[in-house]
Scaffold this active site. Structure first.
Site, mmCIF file in Angstrom:
data_model
loop_
_atom_site.group_PDB
_atom_site.id
_atom_site.type_symbol
_atom_site.label_atom_id
_atom_site.label_comp_id
_atom_site.label_asym_id
_atom_site.label_seq_id
_atom_site.Cartn_x
_atom_site.Cartn_y
_atom_site.Cartn_z
ATOM 1 N N GLU A 121 7.898 -22.143 7.439
ATOM 2 C CA GLU A 121 8.343 -21.457 8.653
ATOM 3 C C GLU A 121 9.562 -22.145 9.249
ATOM 4 O O GLU A 121 10.346 -21.528 9.974
ATOM 5 C CB GLU A 121 7.224 -21.441 9.705
ATOM 6 C CG GLU A 121 6.017 -20.607 9.326
ATOM 7 C CD GLU A 121 4.995 -20.540 10.450
ATOM 8 O OE1 GLU A 121 5.334 -20.956 11.588
ATOM 9 O OE2 GLU A 121 3.873 -20.070 10.202
ATOM 10 N N GLU A 127 0.801 -1.215 0.000
ATOM 11 C CA GLU A 127 0.000 0.000 0.000
ATOM 12 C C GLU A 127 0.839 1.273 0.000
ATOM 13 O O GLU A 127 0.326 2.361 -0.314
ATOM 14 C CB GLU A 127 -0.932 0.008 1.221
ATOM 15 C CG GLU A 127 -2.005 -1.080 1.148
ATOM 16 C CD GLU A 127 -2.964 -1.041 2.321
ATOM 17 O OE1 GLU A 127 -2.594 -0.486 3.371
ATOM 18 O OE2 GLU A 127 -4.088 -1.558 2.182
#
Length: 271
Positions: free
Chosen positions: A110, A79
């Protein structure tokens, strides 16, 4: 270390609660987040100051994470170019499994220490940059390996974790240890921890870019003209800042110069 993020929920028999009880109790837990963040504002401020310094010197900012926290960091990163008119590549994300595979939810990645090292090397992250590791538990192998690699290469790094005395915090320069207590659903760190991560990402990126001159007064004067709503907002900003009264005149200036900042700079040259 005690894994506070894995402690049993303060609420029992969730399946027997009414809808109103569920939403009220989740809201009660969420209210703890802002109070907890207030306690670590000095640590957040140090991270902001270091990122600002590195960006002023031409460096880059990297979020490094996995799971919910890593995905939320991507939301922050994507953004910023439109909101503040910055170039792509100033804020970046290193996500376990690769940002390009964001929607595949590769939770198994992970545990990949090699992937963290590979991605840091791929992006040629150096001492000119800053890396923020994200791990609710403070033990995620991908993030821990990334912090250790930063230490080896002399790359300044911080972290956002939700347990005290974690190995990730021990391997970074600017730890933010945000303690929120057990989650509403035991171990579901997409809840309070995720809410806190989003709030802190907003706080960090917004503060850094205000400090770098991307906001004037309280206005997004560098916002990109991505749709009609933003064009209209930019026109009204220009009218207010420059004292213009003709909407169409202001709109032509916005369309010509593509943002409020450049239009204002032009107007200053003809006064």
């Amino acid at each position: 270390m005690e894994k506070i993020t894995e402690l049993p929920s303060l609420y029992n028999h969730l399946e027997k609660m009414s809808v109103m009880e569920l939403v009220s109790n989740i809201n009660k837990e969420d209210q703890k987040v802002a109070v907890a963040i207030q306690r670590v504002l000095p640590q957040i401020a140090k991270v902001v100051e270091m990122i600002e310094l590195k960006l002023r010197e031409g460096g880059r900012m990297f979020y490094l994470g996995a799971g919910s926290g890593g995905r939320l960091s991507v939301l922050d990163k994507v953004e910023l170019p439109n909101t503040y008119g910055i170039e792509h590549g100033i804020f970046n994300c290193l996500l376990a499994g690769g940002e390009e595979r964001l929607l595949e939810v590769l939770e198994a990645m992970e545990d990949s220490e090699e992937d963290a090292v590979r991605q840091l090397d791929l992006f040629e992250v150096s001492g000119s940059d800053f890396v923020l590791g994200i791990s609710a538990s403070g033990t995620t192998p991908y993030v821990l390996a990334g912090m250790k690699r930063c230490r080896e290469l002399g790359i300044p790094c911080g972290c956002l974790v939700n347990n005290l005395d974690s190995p990730i915090a021990a391997n970074c320069d600017y730890p933010i240890e945000l303690i929120l207590g057990p989650e509403f659903v035991t171990g579901s760190t997409r809840m309070k921890c995720g809410t806190a991560q989003k709030m802190i990402f907003d706080m960090i990126s917004t503060s850094v870019l205000i400090r770098l001159g991307k906001v004037e007064d309280n206005k997004m004067v560098n916002v990109r003209l991505i749709n009609n709503k933003v064009v209209d907002r930019s026109v009204r900003m220009l009218m207010e800042e420059a004292g213009l009264t003709d909407y169409e005149e202001a709109k032509q200036l916005i369309l010509k110069y593509q943002n409020v900042r450049k239009a204002l700079d032009y107007l200053k040259t003809i006064k």
